[in-house]
Write a protein that holds these residues in place. Structure first.
Motif, mmCIF file in Angstrom:
data_model
loop_
_atom_site.group_PDB
_atom_site.id
_atom_site.type_symbol
_atom_site.label_atom_id
_atom_site.label_comp_id
_atom_site.label_asym_id
_atom_site.label_seq_id
_atom_site.Cartn_x
_atom_site.Cartn_y
_atom_site.Cartn_z
ATOM 1 N N LEU A 7 82.397 -43.787 -44.191
ATOM 2 C CA LEU A 7 82.086 -44.207 -42.827
ATOM 3 C C LEU A 7 83.223 -45.019 -42.229
ATOM 4 O O LEU A 7 83.570 -44.890 -41.048
ATOM 5 N N LEU A 8 83.829 -45.863 -43.061
ATOM 6 C CA LEU A 8 84.949 -46.663 -42.570
ATOM 7 C C LEU A 8 86.140 -45.777 -42.193
ATOM 8 O O LEU A 8 86.802 -45.981 -41.162
ATOM 9 N N SER A 9 86.383 -44.764 -43.013
ATOM 10 C CA SER A 9 87.502 -43.837 -42.733
ATOM 11 C C SER A 9 87.260 -43.067 -41.425
ATOM 12 O O SER A 9 88.154 -42.889 -40.598
ATOM 13 N N ALA A 10 86.004 -42.626 -41.250
ATOM 14 C CA ALA A 10 85.691 -41.879 -40.019
ATOM 15 C C ALA A 10 85.832 -42.766 -38.798
ATOM 16 O O ALA A 10 86.349 -42.350 -37.740
ATOM 17 N N GLY A 11 85.400 -44.002 -38.890
ATOM 18 C CA GLY A 11 85.516 -44.916 -37.754
ATOM 19 C C GLY A 11 86.957 -45.191 -37.401
ATOM 20 O O GLY A 11 87.333 -45.232 -36.226
ATOM 21 N N LEU A 12 87.790 -45.413 -38.454
ATOM 22 C CA LEU A 12 89.207 -45.636 -38.177
ATOM 23 C C LEU A 12 89.869 -44.419 -37.522
ATOM 24 O O LEU A 12 90.708 -44.543 -36.628
ATOM 25 N N SER A 13 89.483 -43.254 -37.981
ATOM 26 C CA SER A 13 90.064 -42.014 -37.394
ATOM 27 C C SER A 13 89.693 -41.878 -35.927
ATOM 28 O O SER A 13 90.532 -41.561 -35.071
ATOM 29 N N GLY A 15 88.840 -44.227 -33.854
ATOM 30 C CA GLY A 15 89.520 -45.264 -33.091
ATOM 31 C C GLY A 15 90.974 -44.919 -32.836
ATOM 32 O O GLY A 15 91.514 -45.144 -31.739
ATOM 33 N N PHE A 16 91.609 -44.363 -33.884
ATOM 34 C CA PHE A 16 93.014 -43.958 -33.715
ATOM 35 C C PHE A 16 93.158 -42.864 -32.658
ATOM 36 O O PHE A 16 94.065 -42.900 -31.824
ATOM 37 N N LEU A 17 92.265 -41.868 -32.693
ATOM 38 C CA LEU A 17 92.323 -40.773 -31.705
ATOM 39 C C LEU A 17 92.075 -41.289 -30.290
ATOM 40 O O LEU A 17 92.706 -40.865 -29.320
ATOM 41 N N SER A 18 91.150 -42.253 -30.166
ATOM 42 C CA SER A 18 90.880 -42.808 -28.831
ATOM 43 C C SER A 18 92.083 -43.537 -28.278
ATOM 44 O O SER A 18 92.444 -43.415 -27.103
ATOM 45 N N LEU A 19 92.732 -44.332 -29.127
ATOM 46 C CA LEU A 19 93.942 -45.029 -28.683
ATOM 47 C C LEU A 19 95.045 -44.056 -28.289
ATOM 48 O O LEU A 19 95.784 -44.263 -27.316
ATOM 49 N N LEU A 20 95.164 -42.958 -29.059
ATOM 50 C CA LEU A 20 96.189 -41.960 -28.748
ATOM 51 C C LEU A 20 95.943 -41.295 -27.397
ATOM 52 O O LEU A 20 96.863 -41.127 -26.570
ATOM 53 N N LEU A 21 94.685 -40.911 -27.150
ATOM 54 C CA LEU A 21 94.356 -40.279 -25.865
ATOM 55 C C LEU A 21 94.565 -41.245 -24.717
ATOM 56 O O LEU A 21 95.060 -40.867 -23.635
ATOM 57 N N LEU A 22 94.208 -42.499 -24.889
ATOM 58 C CA LEU A 22 94.396 -43.496 -23.838
ATOM 59 C C LEU A 22 95.877 -43.713 -23.545
ATOM 60 O O LEU A 22 96.296 -43.839 -22.378
ATOM 61 N N SER A 23 96.695 -43.709 -24.612
ATOM 62 C CA SER A 23 98.147 -43.866 -24.415
ATOM 63 C C SER A 23 98.733 -42.695 -23.647
ATOM 64 O O SER A 23 99.571 -42.861 -22.746
#
Length: 358
Positions: A7-13, A15-23
């Motif tokens: 679950l922690l790995s999925a959450g980090l993934s 979050g990373f994708l969201s930051l990438l799309l926002l950037s």
């Protein structure tokens, strides 16, 4: 423990994708704002035509903007050089006629008049167009200037089927308007369309039949005035004068006018006999009762007669004339009738050629 790690790995993934799309979105908006400062937005997809350039004539319904041309880089000939009137003293009209089969449209473009008589140079010039035999209401164009060669910039579209085009005639009437708004006829053109549309859009020069032309016909001419009052249901007729009659005897001349609906003569009237003149001037006026619904069914027949030496004998016929709608008349005789119908309460005068009496 393993489930918590997943679950922690999925959450980090995520979050990373969201930051990438926002950037990426912020980067795109920043570049777009930067480009707007370097380029101006086009206000219209259609290029504008410089005011100093020559007139543009649209020759096709399917056209696409490509770009603009700077008029100063090219030498353009004025209209008078492009369509200069051919040599001669006749008053001529320059126009073009094109038929578009796709939309069943007849396009008539007016360019200019040439060699207008001097007495009309200071007046406003009007042109009235009709497509005979069905067009009752004239289309009107006003010249852009005065002088001997007034110019036009008008295009008219007549909706007419391809079957009816060969049977149609373009009627062009040129008028000169004085300061007191009095209209003076300059001349007219009757242009049959049959066989004339093989080269669509070509520029034509046609001589006007002058209104003051004194060439007599073989049988002579008669001047007639017509006026119709819809409110009073009254047709007023005037026989004003004659010229070039082939007089047979010295018994004088009279005119007989018959109002006819279909094949039935409704009313017949006759003028007094005028003697001792080669071109008798009658100035005889008469009136007929005629309902508005019969204007497309009625006609007037004029007969120029000479009484016989013996009163009991039938008069001698010098010539006749028929004025009426398309089922009875054509050419100037048809147009005179249509002018009367389209201009109620107004007296319309015109000279007509007499036909040989049969």
């Amino acid at each position: 423990v393993s489930e918590q790690v997943l679950l922690l790995s999925a959450g980090l993934s995520l979050g990373f994708l969201s930051l990438l799309l926002l950037s990426l979105m912020l980067c795109y908006l920043w570049r777009k704002r930067k480009n707007q400062g370097q380029y101006e937005e086009l206000s219209s997809p259609v290029p504008s035509v410089p005011a100093c350039s020559a007139p543009v004539i649209l020759v096709s319904q399917c056209w696409y903007p490509v770009g603009t041309v700077h008029a100063g880089l090219y030498s353009s000939s004025p209209l008078k050089e492009v369509v200069a009137p051919p040599p001669g003293m006749a008053t001529r009209l320059c126009f073009s006629v094109e038929y578009r089969h796709s939309g069943e449209q007849l396009m008539v473009t007016l360019f200019r008049l040439g060699n207008l008589p001097p007495r009309f140079h200071r007046n406003v010039t009007l042109v009235e167009l009709r497509l005979l035999p069905d067009d009752r209401r004239p289309r009107q164009a006003k010249a852009r200037g005065t002088g001997p060669d007034p110019e036009f910039s008008d295009c008219f579209i007549f909706q007419v089927s391809a079957v009816c085009v060969p049977r149609s005639t373009l009627s062009v009437c040129v008028l000169s308007v004085e300061q007191d708004c009095k209209r003076l006829p300059v001349g007219k053109i009757l242009f049959p369309l049959e066989g004339e549309l093989s080269q669509g859009g070509r520029v034509l020069w046609k001589d006007l039949d002058r209104a003051d032309d004194t060439k007599y016909s073989e049988q002579g001419d008669v001047q007639v005035s017509l006026s119709y009052s819809p409110t009073q249901q009254r047709l007023s007729v005037g026989v004003l004068g004659t010229r070039g009659l082939q007089v047979l005897t010295d018994t004088g001349v009279c005119v007989q006018v018959s109002l006819q609906i279909h094949t039935q003569v409704v009313k017949m009237k006759r003028s007094s006999v005028v003697k001792g003149e080669n071109d008798p001037c009658f100035d005889h006026r008469m009136a007929f009762k005629l309902r508005s619904q019969h204007l497309d069914e009625a006609c007037l027949r004029f007969e120029l007669q000479q009484p016989h030496y013996i009163n009991t004998e039938a008069p001698l016929l010098l010539g006749d004339l028929v004025l009426g709608p398309f089922m009875y008349a054509k050419g100037p005789q048809l147009q005179h009738w249509m002018d009367m119908v389209n201009r109620p309460q107004e007296t319309v005068e015109q000279w007509h050629r007499l036909s040989r009496a049969t």
